[in-house]
Enzyme design. Structure first.
Site, PDB file in Angstrom:
ATOM      1  CG  ASN A   1      -2.114  -0.387   0.997  1.00 52.86           C
ATOM      2  OD1 ASN A   1      -2.762  -0.318  -0.206  1.00 52.86           O
ATOM      3  ND2 ASN A   1      -3.125  -1.080   1.921  1.00 52.86           N
TER       4      ASN A   1
ATOM      5  CB  CYS B   1      -4.671  -8.496   2.442  1.00 46.68           C
ATOM      6  SG  CYS B   1      -6.073  -9.197   1.734  1.00 46.68           S
ATOM      7  CG  PHE B   2       0.086 -10.406   4.676  1.00 45.09           C
ATOM      8  CD1 PHE B   2      -0.232 -10.592   5.914  1.00 45.09           C
ATOM      9  CD2 PHE B   2      -0.008 -11.270   3.624  1.00 45.09           C
ATOM     10  CE1 PHE B   2      -0.519 -11.885   6.310  1.00 45.09           C
ATOM     11  CE2 PHE B   2      -0.352 -12.521   4.041  1.00 45.09           C
ATOM     12  CZ  PHE B   2      -0.718 -12.786   5.242  1.00 45.09           C
ATOM     13  CB  CYS B   3      -0.205  -3.340   3.996  1.00 46.34           C
ATOM     14  SG  CYS B   3      -0.727  -3.012   5.416  1.00 46.34           S
ATOM     15  CG  ASN B   4       0.893  -6.961  -1.693  1.00 42.75           C
ATOM     16  OD1 ASN B   4       0.241  -6.503  -3.010  1.00 42.75           O
ATOM     17  ND2 ASN B   4       2.302  -6.950  -1.798  1.00 42.75           N
TER      18      ASN B   4
END
Length: 811
Positions: A144, A429-432
């Site tokens: 992100n 989603c691990f900021c992805n």
């Protein structure tokens, strides 16, 4: 392959036969077992597998930092004193170490320190020379923090373009698929001749933090030298292309070689490298690229001179000085050399080989898992990476589990149970978001539907519409061991593959038998009212029922000044706030060991005139507040600023139009500030069975554990019958009053808080034991939730429940 639940020594012997040359730093001064035993003693008994999120600092590293800071005087570098000059020397040395890590020549690159990798990305985005003819191109698999650069590009009239890679006839050829062009300035005509140079930016990660896929760094040279090959001759390929490499994750085990792959900008994060310090990153910028950045803001460190009352500023000429705002975090910069000492002793290549061996073992073992019916138990993401665009897999394993019937196991269920087993991993989603939707197969419609259902990052909505909304991720660091990987795999097998056959069943406890017929007698033994959400309740012998369950139950709550609803999960001190309501006087009495005076709140007054709306568990409530005196009392009792709110008499409204039962199970009746339903019922026999299981564990022999029904914050406690018989009830009657069962209550770690002698003790019990035999479809169930089915014709004064009343279950 040795089964993952085999003897650990046997499994390790086989692992070393396959990976012994790569594992454990055989050529370093100390091997992995010595490193772990001497430098990470705090990990004893724990398994930490979130190194992609933040790796761990070593105790030796911190001792060196403390010794350094406690024996050296470091002054503000913006001066000429001896202490300032010492700081400047340390900063310059740190810059050289960062450049050396990436094999970047100091003549070609400069190291600009920032407050983190995100700040470095933001710096590039806001200072890049965007124009109406510029293009910001980026791979769909980006954090992100990289996607945020898009805002600067679009706001300046530039185009934004996400790309992915597809199969090519030749494995060595990189083929690109384009997502739709994004453009905010519709007035721009692309075929109009630009008035000056066009600068475009291409961004991609060296390693995807979702899947662990490592990107082929040849992309840097391909884009810079032949952009038409990537953009297929599109009009968006015109101009000069610059490349931004996000190495925040990849640099920890595979730093880029900038002497070969000459990216224009590279961002790194130091806590991803060696754990400490946090809040410090760096931007490595090629000299030519840095000179094109147009920075507007200036500060003390970035100017040679300025005049306060006229428009005059003379900026510093040095690249680092011109971009490092204010005083650098020089003590943190002084600390990083001790982290580099660790890395240099082991070498990045050895770290890469070590962590990759653990990741490969974990992937191989997960892929081999099968349920008894032959159904695969695990889907791993990133295995189908294309050879031309990617260069392999890093020390990340991202996956989701499946049950024997083919349905998905929720990632949050895995995380919750792992935590109870002393295993720290990460889910989501691990900021992805791009990688998440790509690997999980989520369309735009799926994503928008999930958002409509109330799903946001880090919540518990891990399965929606039959699909997972995120994944489970384990990642290894330089101090990870085979034992970590083995314990994790053993946890996966015992918890999700070889499931206990006793799920939702108990050891049989027989009821009395007369004439061949079982005649259990069940009675209401306790009634508990909790006026203020998450504060202590009080027991009564009898209590009136209302349209919300027990009268006044959870009718009040505490809210922090930042808008957070306070509960014992984050403010365990709330358990020491005692409450009691006197129906005759109409007063709520509140006491706290932190407050000298008892608080008296009149049920029909004390309220302020102000009315506001708040959202609690997907419900919107109208609430009324109190005066400052009452709010100050509660702030002192909790130990943080907060204020008291009371639900108004108006009915609440549901926020989630999809009425997802996982958010709030009871959607038909009026609720006070409860999580899921009006009432919670607990059986004394079920509690007794749980205590037997707790004390049958080997580790509990010396210190037996006992929990009582109050640990579960019930409204109604019953006695009589077999353990867990309440699970099968569709409803029940207490006296003349009927209650509908809404199913089991999903327990969280709040029941692991033990309050003793004014102190809060945290453990994994009893939730860990419950998880072993009371888990179904991602929930750990104990007790049942009830809805009071009010008879409108019943006179108000007769709607009471009493201790001692008999319980009549519905079939």
């Amino acid at each position: 392959m040795t089964p993952p639940n085999a003897n650990m020594d046997t499994a390790k012997h086989q692992f070393l036969q396959e990976f012994g040359d790569s594992y454990g730093y055989p050529n370093a001064p100390n091997n992995i077992d010595h490193i772990r035993a001497t430098q990470f003693k705090r990990l004893d008994g724990s398994v930490y597998l979130d190194h992609a999120g933040a790796t761990l600092y070593s105790e030796l590293q911190m001792e060196a930092i403390f010794k350094d800071l406690s024996t050296t005087v470091y002054g503000n570098p913006h001066s000429q004193s001896n202490s300032s000059l010492a700081t400047s020397d340390i900063i310059e040395d740190a810059r050289h170490q960062v450049l050396k890590l990436c094999n970047a020549s100091p003549k070609e690159y400069k190291c600009i320190f920032t407050s983190g990798a995100t700040a470095a990305l933001k710096l590039v985005g806001e200072a890049f020379p965007w124009s109406d003819h510029s293009t910001f191109m980026y791979t769909i698999e980006n954090h992100n923090s990289v996607l945020g650069i898009r805002e600067y590009a679009l706001n300046k009239g530039a185009a934004a373009l996400a790309i992915d890679f597809k199969e090519a006839a030749e494995s060595s050829v990189i083929k690109v698929s384009h997502h739709p062009i994004q453009k905010r300035s519709e007035a721009t005509v692309l075929d109009k001749q630009p008035t000056g140079e066009i600068y475009n930016l291409f961004a991609f990660p060296s390693e995807c933090n979702f899947s662990g896929v490592r990107f082929n760094l040849d992309l840097i040279n391909i884009v810079k030298e032949d952009s038409e090959k990537v953009l297929d001759g599109s009009q968006h390929c015109r101009g000069n292309w610059m490349v931004l490499l996000d190495a925040a994750k990849g640099c920890s085990t595979d730093p880029p070689d900038l002497s070969t792959y000459k990216a224009d900008f590279v961002v790194i994060s130091f806590y991803k490298l060696f754990g400490y310090p946090t809040g410090l990153g760096a931007l490595l910028a090629r000299n030519e690229a840095a000179k094109l950045l147009k920075k507007s803001y200036f500060s003390g460190g970035t100017v040679a001179a300025s005049i306060a009352d006229i428009d005059f500023v003379k900026r510093r000429e040095g690249i680092e000085e011109s971009f490092e705002d204010g005083t650098l975090s020089f003590l943190s910069i002084a600390a990083i050399r001790h982290g580099f000492d660790i890395l240099n002793t082991l070498t990045p290549l050895s770290i890469s080989r070590h962590t990759s061996s653990l990741a490969r073992y974990t992937r191989n073992t997960l892929l081999a898992l099968r349920h008894a019916n032959g159904q695969e138990a695990c889907v791993i993401y990133g295995l189908e990476c294309l050879k031309a665009a990617y260069s392999g897999l890093g020390p990340i394993v991202s996956f989701n589990l499946k049950r024997a019937d083919g349905s998905w196991v929720g990632p949050r269920e895995v995380e919750k149970l792992a935590s109870l087993s002393g295993i720290q991993l990460r889910t989501g989603c691990f900021c992805n978001p791009g990688a998440c939707s790509k690997y999980l197969g989520l369309s735009h419609a799926d994503l928008l539907s999930n958002i409509e259902a109330g799903h946001v990052c880090w919540d518990d909505l891990d399965i929606l519409h039959g699909k997972p909304t995120g994944a489970v991720r384990v990642s290894f660091g330089y101090m990870s061991t085979f034992e970590d990987a083995w314990r994790f795999m053993n946890f996966i097998v015992t918890s999700f593959v070889l499931l206990p056959s006793s799920t939702l069943k108990s050891r049989s406890i027989q009821s009395t038998n007369e004439g061949g017929k079982t005649t259990p007698e069940r009675y209401l033994t306790s009634i508990v009212v909790y006026p203020i959400k998450s504060c202590a309740g009080f027991k009564v012998d009898s209590w009136p029922l209302s349209s919300t369950g027990l009268l006044y139950d959870r009718e009040w709550l505490l809210k922090s000044m930042n808008g957070e609803i306070l509960t014992q999960k984050k403010a365990p001190e709330m358990n020491f706030i005692a409450t009691k309501i006197d129906l005759k006087t109409g007063i709520l009495y509140v006491e706290s060991p932190r407050c000298k005076e008892k608080l008296l709140i009149e049920l029909k007054s004390n309220l302020s005139a102000a009315v506001e709306e708040i959202n609690v568990h997907a419900q919107r409530y109208e609430v009324i507040g109190y005066d400052n005196k009452i709010d100050t009392w509660f702030s002192n009792a909790v130990g943080r600023p907060c204020y008291l709110l009371r639900s108004s008499s108006r009915s609440c409204t549901r926020l989630n139009r999809n009425q997802n039962p996982s958010i709030c199970r009871d959607i038909k009746t009026r609720l006070n500030f409860v999580n899921e339903a009006q009432l919670l019922l607990i059986s004394e026999e079920s509690v007794s069975d749980l205590n037997q299981r707790l004390n049958s564990k080997e580790e509990s022999v010396e210190s037996p554990m006992e929990v009582d029904a109050m640990r579960f914050r019930p409204n109604l406690v019953i006695s009589g019958g077999a353990p867990y018989v309440e699970d099968s009830w569709s409803g029940l009657k207490i006296g003349k009053h009927h209650f509908t069962s809404l199913g089991g209550c999903n327990r969280c770690q709040m029941i692991n808080l033990n309050y003793r002698a004014g102190e809060v003790e945290r453990s994994n019990e009893p939730l860990a034991t419950l998880a072993a035999y009371r888990r179904t479809k991602g929930k750990i169930l104990f007790g049942i939730l009830l809805r009071y089915e009010r008879d409108n014709e019943t006179e108000e004064e007769t709607s009471w429940v009493h201790v001692g009343q008999e319980i009549y279950p519905d079939a």
